[in-house]
Design a protein around this motif. Structure first.
Motif, PDB file in Angstrom:
ATOM      1  N   ILE A  29       8.714  -6.688   3.352  1.00 46.20           N
ATOM      2  CA  ILE A  29       8.056  -6.172   2.154  1.00 46.20           C
ATOM      3  C   ILE A  29       8.853  -5.024   1.539  1.00 46.20           C
ATOM      4  O   ILE A  29       8.963  -4.923   0.306  1.00 46.20           O
ATOM      5  CB  ILE A  29       6.598  -5.738   2.442  1.00 46.20           C
ATOM      6  CG1 ILE A  29       5.879  -5.312   1.160  1.00 46.20           C
ATOM      7  CG2 ILE A  29       6.538  -4.644   3.498  1.00 46.20           C
ATOM      8  CD1 ILE A  29       5.717  -6.393   0.134  1.00 46.20           C
ATOM      9  N   ILE A  30       9.463  -4.169   2.354  1.00 39.82           N
ATOM     10  CA  ILE A  30      10.219  -3.044   1.812  1.00 39.82           C
ATOM     11  C   ILE A  30      11.450  -3.548   1.072  1.00 39.82           C
ATOM     12  O   ILE A  30      11.694  -3.210  -0.100  1.00 39.82           O
ATOM     13  CB  ILE A  30      10.626  -2.066   2.931  1.00 39.82           C
ATOM     14  CG1 ILE A  30       9.387  -1.527   3.659  1.00 39.82           C
ATOM     15  CG2 ILE A  30      11.463  -0.924   2.355  1.00 39.82           C
ATOM     16  CD1 ILE A  30       8.471  -0.684   2.821  1.00 39.82           C
ATOM     17  N   GLY A  52      15.400 -14.334   7.601  1.00 41.85           N
ATOM     18  CA  GLY A  52      14.847 -14.871   6.372  1.00 41.85           C
ATOM     19  C   GLY A  52      13.695 -14.027   5.860  1.00 41.85           C
ATOM     20  O   GLY A  52      13.298 -13.025   6.471  1.00 41.85           O
ATOM     21  N   VAL A  53      13.121 -14.449   4.758  1.00 48.53           N
ATOM     22  CA  VAL A  53      12.082 -13.676   4.072  1.00 48.53           C
ATOM     23  C   VAL A  53      10.785 -13.653   4.890  1.00 48.53           C
ATOM     24  O   VAL A  53      10.282 -14.699   5.311  1.00 48.53           O
ATOM     25  CB  VAL A  53      11.813 -14.269   2.672  1.00 48.53           C
ATOM     26  CG1 VAL A  53      10.654 -13.548   1.993  1.00 48.53           C
ATOM     27  CG2 VAL A  53      13.072 -14.202   1.814  1.00 48.53           C
ATOM     28  N   PRO A 216      -0.174 -11.514   3.806  1.00 44.37           N
ATOM     29  CA  PRO A 216       1.003 -10.662   3.615  1.00 44.37           C
ATOM     30  C   PRO A 216       2.310 -11.440   3.520  1.00 44.37           C
ATOM     31  O   PRO A 216       3.169 -11.118   2.696  1.00 44.37           O
ATOM     32  CB  PRO A 216       0.984  -9.762   4.862  1.00 44.37           C
ATOM     33  CG  PRO A 216      -0.453  -9.722   5.277  1.00 44.37           C
ATOM     34  CD  PRO A 216      -0.987 -11.094   4.969  1.00 44.37           C
ATOM     35  N   ALA A 217       2.483 -12.460   4.350  1.00 49.01           N
ATOM     36  CA  ALA A 217       3.721 -13.246   4.288  1.00 49.01           C
ATOM     37  C   ALA A 217       3.855 -13.953   2.950  1.00 49.01           C
ATOM     38  O   ALA A 217       4.945 -14.006   2.363  1.00 49.01           O
ATOM     39  CB  ALA A 217       3.760 -14.261   5.434  1.00 49.01           C
ATOM     40  N   THR A 398       1.600  -0.911   2.938  1.00 48.45           N
ATOM     41  CA  THR A 398       1.061   0.091   2.030  1.00 48.45           C
ATOM     42  C   THR A 398       2.159   0.689   1.151  1.00 48.45           C
ATOM     43  O   THR A 398       1.988   0.862  -0.055  1.00 48.45           O
ATOM     44  CB  THR A 398       0.365   1.210   2.823  1.00 48.45           C
ATOM     45  OG1 THR A 398      -0.695   0.644   3.611  1.00 48.45           O
ATOM     46  CG2 THR A 398      -0.223   2.267   1.897  1.00 48.45           C
ATOM     47  N   HIS A 399       3.296   0.977   1.745  1.00 43.00           N
ATOM     48  CA  HIS A 399       4.362   1.690   1.043  1.00 43.00           C
ATOM     49  C   HIS A 399       5.424   0.774   0.459  1.00 43.00           C
ATOM     50  O   HIS A 399       6.443   1.270  -0.061  1.00 43.00           O
ATOM     51  CB  HIS A 399       5.013   2.705   1.980  1.00 43.00           C
ATOM     52  CG  HIS A 399       4.110   3.811   2.400  1.00 43.00           C
ATOM     53  ND1 HIS A 399       4.330   4.588   3.527  1.00 43.00           N
ATOM     54  CD2 HIS A 399       2.957   4.283   1.842  1.00 43.00           C
ATOM     55  CE1 HIS A 399       3.363   5.482   3.641  1.00 43.00           C
ATOM     56  NE2 HIS A 399       2.521   5.321   2.635  1.00 43.00           N
ATOM     57  N   GLY A 400       5.231  -0.538   0.500  1.00 37.60           N
ATOM     58  CA  GLY A 400       6.251  -1.449   0.007  1.00 37.60           C
ATOM     59  C   GLY A 400       6.565  -1.253  -1.457  1.00 37.60           C
ATOM     60  O   GLY A 400       7.719  -1.034  -1.851  1.00 37.60           O
ATOM     61  N   ALA A 401       5.566  -1.323  -2.312  1.00 35.99           N
ATOM     62  CA  ALA A 401       5.793  -1.259  -3.756  1.00 35.99           C
ATOM     63  C   ALA A 401       6.275   0.110  -4.199  1.00 35.99           C
ATOM     64  O   ALA A 401       7.178   0.221  -5.041  1.00 35.99           O
ATOM     65  CB  ALA A 401       4.519  -1.645  -4.507  1.00 35.99           C
ATOM     66  N   ILE A 402       5.713   1.180  -3.648  1.00 30.98           N
ATOM     67  CA  ILE A 402       6.144   2.510  -4.065  1.00 30.98           C
ATOM     68  C   ILE A 402       7.556   2.798  -3.575  1.00 30.98           C
ATOM     69  O   ILE A 402       8.357   3.447  -4.280  1.00 30.98           O
ATOM     70  CB  ILE A 402       5.145   3.604  -3.602  1.00 30.98           C
ATOM     71  CG1 ILE A 402       5.597   4.984  -4.093  1.00 30.98           C
ATOM     72  CG2 ILE A 402       4.975   3.614  -2.102  1.00 30.98           C
ATOM     73  CD1 ILE A 402       5.791   5.092  -5.588  1.00 30.98           C
TER      74      ILE A 402
END
Length: 428
Positions: A29-30, A52-53, A216-217, A398-402
């Motif tokens: 996610i990061i 992989g992703v 989440p995946a 939680t912190h992925g997008a920011i």
């Protein structure tokens, strides 16, 4: 939706013999959030990942956008509870004996991070990221369409002890000071809110401004798909070497060699190994987290629900239910102890007395954790063009997008909206 990276940028990059302008190592996610934000800002980006992703921690986390979790893991209150947790059969925390000698230096740093002055600093730094976590996801949703995977229905923490509920109500004041919205429920109110929960519970704290992801995946893979549709490139390779020159950064991989102007290390629990290739020693340790995924459960909690005393969480994910929350300190090499995952089922039935399921799939993943519970976000102090974004422990989703937004601004020459000093790599 923003336009893809300009063709002129890609032509310029390849004219100088580079494979890409920016290589992001890590497709959880990061890394994926960083890659898509950089791409949207006009950069030519490659994503590189050993498996992989969304194949590691981002696959199996509890799914929370946990904006209420502002306190570092190491604190005087938590440290007092550790012996009890370790002694509990099938307890929420365990340490693999074979790994203990290797773990001891990290444990000493973890204890030192529990000093009150450091806890205050850590709380402020985590709260700063959390305050912008959901707005950053809403921005991703508006630009790239997250397909309804982000659900803003709030979360619960439930209590079977009046003493613990009272302590939580006192903690509410501190959370309120940091802008976290809370509401206290007594047993009657909790029963009315969610009749599926155990009648033995004494009450709950509700966090109405929290959110969760129903898969989440799928979220990470959806963002990666948006990235490739816009011209992004994903390589499934392990980075085995790294060298820095005045003109470029060279990555030696398991199959090839990649040359880039800039590199972002966002490889989760493996990031310290990559940082060490450039001479940076980071006390990153691995929390081995377990979950049990239940198919066709007979009952579901209304919202993601954390059982305070049992220290696990039940998250509704479409037609399935994920029970998560075990922590095992055992490094990257020892085999998983799948009994840890299966031990979540009786705990789930204590929370949801009518819970049964048609099938249960266990899983184990590696959380990248630093002693002070803060991630590393920022530039490499001795290597121009190298950036770090790892060590988010329980807060990766939680912190992925920011984190994506912060790295986009930092690499693009803008002043990030958050002071990155607390997250620097040379703080240790």
């Amino acid at each position: 939706m923003d336009n893809p990276a300009p063709l002129s940028q890609k032509v310029l990059t390849h004219t100088y013999g580079l494979d890409c302008e920016i290589a992001v190592i890590g497709a959880g996610i990061i890394g994926v959030c960083i890659a898509i934000e950089l791409q949207a800002a006009g950069h030519d980006v490659w994503l590189i990942d050993r498996k992989g992703v969304a194949e590691e921690c981002s696959y199996g986390n509890a799914g929370h956008i946990a904006v209420e979790h502002i306190f570092p893991l190491s604190s005087p209150a938590t440290l007092m509870q550790v012996p009890k947790m370790l002694l509990q059969p099938n307890g929420p925390l365990s340490i693999r004996a074979a790994y203990l000698p290797q773990l001891m230096p990290w444990l000493m740093r973890f204890l030192w991070a529990g000093r009150p002055v450091q806890v205050r600093r850590g709380t402020e730094a985590i709260a700063a990221l959390n305050a912008r976590a959901l707005p950053a996801y809403r921005s991703l949703d508006a630009r790239f369409d997250l397909g309804g995977l982000l659900v803003e229905d709030g979360t619960l923490v439930v209590f079977e002890s009046e003493k613990n509920l009272s302590a939580a109500s006192r903690e509410q004041r501190l959370l309120t000071d940091f802008g976290v919205e809370t509401a206290l429920m007594d047993a009657t109110e909790l029963k009315a809110f969610d009749p599926s929960l155990s009648p033995a519970l004494k009450g709950a704290v509700c966090f109405p401004a929290s959110a969760h992801v129903t898969d989440p995946a799928a979220l990470v893979r959806m963002l990666a798909s948006r990235f490739t549709q816009r011209g992004g490139h994903i390589e499934r390779q392990a980075v085995t070497g790294m060298d820095h020159s005045p003109t470029h950064l060279g990555l030696t991989t398991s199959r090839d060699r990649v040359r880039a102007q800039k590199v972002v290390i966002a490889a989760g629990a493996w990031s310290h190994q990559l940082a060490r290739m450039l001479g940076y020693k980071v006390p990153l340790e691995t929390e081995r987290g377990y979950h049990l995924m239940l198919d066709e459960p007979t009952v579901m909690p209304r919202v993601p629900t954390t059982y305070h005393e049992r220290r696990f969480v039940a998250t509704p994910m479409d037609a399935r239910l994920r029970l998560a929350g075990r922590v095992e300190l055992g490094g990257l090499q020892l085999p998983p102890n799948i009994r840890q995952a299966h031990a979540l089922m009786p705990q789930g039935q204590d929370l949801l007395p009518d819970l049964q399921a048609q099938g249960a799939t266990p899983w184990m993943g590696f959380r990248p954790t630093l002693p002070d519970s803060l991630p590393v976000i920022g530039p490499a102090p001795r290597h121009k063009g190298v950036y770090f974004a790892f060590g988010h422990n329980h807060m990766g989703l939680t912190h992925g997008a920011i984190t994506g937004e912060l790295m986009r601004d930092l690499i693009g020459g803008k002043v990030p909206g958050i002071d990155l000093t607390p997250y620097r790599i040379d703080r240790f």
